[in-house]
Each structure stands twice: as structure tokens, then as C-alpha cells.
Write an enzyme that holds these catalytic residues in place. Structure first.
Site: not given
Ligand code: CO
Length: 204
Positions: A98, A95, A41, A43, A39
Site C-alpha cells: 500500500c 492490500h 488504490d 488496483r 483503499c
Molecule cells: Co493502498
């Protein structure tokens, strides 16, 4: 922005101090064993959470780690990784929590991205019965995050690139993992594929 360049110079200096030939060696070729599909993302950075150095993992990231049959970007990454770099492992890593998955089932409009997230809506709708015992939205989202990883592992296995690699006897494993944003830990969802025998006939 200045800080980023300062960080970069410090980072390059630290690596060179440890191994003076590091960048020189890497500049000649990359030889990663892993393709990471994760992803976007912020993090979930592939290299940091797996402790891998530059040169050790080929990376593709998009919102909600989707592998879509018509996405030339993702398909090209898979082809290059498998045919040219000859990676040994493809890791689809989702994750928990999400935002893409959460938005997909939120029933509120988010603009252009709703078209991308439609793939997750379809997955959710096709598997509604698996969510009947979810006591809250958080549980529902996390279960869908896991299901989404498994779906994308299947999609990787169904690509012509992976099918062709297996046909010619190339060693290649496809894995589904999920990352916990709250504890920093990876979990193997144990949906590893390494041959055509595990794939339904119609996709072979
Ligand atoms: Co995500």
C-alpha cells in the site's frame, strides 16, 4: 473520455442481454449484504476482485483504508450500511504494498496527506517492537499493512453504530482481509468480530 462512454454502453448492453430486468429491478432498491472499506488504490476494485455485481456491495474507499473516529464521511457510510441497509458483514480490506502505508513510514514530506497518514505513523510507532525482525523495508511495509487492517477492524467495532447494532441483537460481522496486488488473491486475517464480548469494556 470517449472510450469510457463506449465501454459503458457495451457493459450495460451485455448485462441487459443476460438479464433484461437487471437495471429495472436494481433501480427500485439496493439490498447489499456487504460493506467494503478499502483503499482508494486503483488496483483494488471491490466489485471486480470479489465477483460481485452492482447492488451487492456498499463501498467506502480512502487512502490506506482508514476508519477514523472523527471522519464523518466514513462514519456516515457505516451508519447507513448498518442501520438502513442492514448489511450482514463489514469487510475492512487492505492490500500489500500500500502506497499510503509506505509513504507513512518513508520519512519524506508528502504535503497535506501526511496529516491523514499520521494515523499510520502512530500505529507503527506504538508497535515498533513488532518490526524488529523485519529484514527489509518491503517486509516492514507488508507487516504494517496487515497491522493497519486489524487496527481499522477494531475502530469499526468501537463505533457507536456497530456497538448499538450489537446491543439490539442485530447480526453483524466485522472482518479484516488483505489483498495481494501481485497475485490477485484475498487473504482473511482471521480477526472477525461479531459481538460486544470481544471488545474492551471502555469501548462498549
Ligand atoms: Co493502498
Amino acid at each position: 473520455m470517449k472510450k469510457l462512454f463506449e465501454n459503458n454502453r457495451r457493459w450495460a448492453a451485455a448485462i441487459t442481454k443476460d438479464n433484461p430486468q437487471f437495471f429495472e429491478t436494481l433501480s427500485r432498491q439496493q439490498n447489499p449484504d456487504f460493506l467494503w472499506i478499502g483503499c482508494s488504490d486503483s488496483r483494488v476494485p471491490a466489485n471486480q476482485i470479489t465477483g460481485l455485481l452492482p447492488g451487492e456491495v456498499f463501498v467506502h474507499r480512502n487512502v490506506a483504508n482508514l476508519v477514523i473516529h472523527t471522519d464523518l464521511n466514513c462514519l456516515s457510510v457505516i451508519q447507513y450500511a448498518v442501520d438502513v441497509l442492514q448489511v450482514k458483514h463489514i469487510i475492512v480490506c487492505g492490500h500489500y504494498g500500500c502506497g499510503g502505508v509506505e509513504t507513512a513510514i518513508s520519512q519524506r514530506p508528502s504535503g497535506l496527506i501526511d496529516n491523514w497518514l499520521r494515523h499510520i505513523k502512530d500505529l507503527y510507532h506504538r508497535n515498533l517492537s513488532r518490526f524488529s525482525d523485519c529484514k527489509d523495508q518491503r517486509t516492514r511495509i507488508d507487516r504494517l499493512c496487515e497491522l493497519n487492517v486489524i487496527e481499522q477492524v477494531n475502530n469499526v467495532c468501537h463505533t457507536s453504530t456497530v456497538q448499538d447494532a450489537w446491543s439490539r441483537g442485530q447480526s453483524l460481522q466485522v472482518h479484516g482481509w488483505i489483498y495481494g496486488i501481485t497475485d490477485g488473491l484475498l487473504k482473511d486475517l482471521e480477526v472477525t468480530f461479531d459481538s460486544q464480548d470481544q471488545v474492551p469494556d471502555v469501548y462498549r
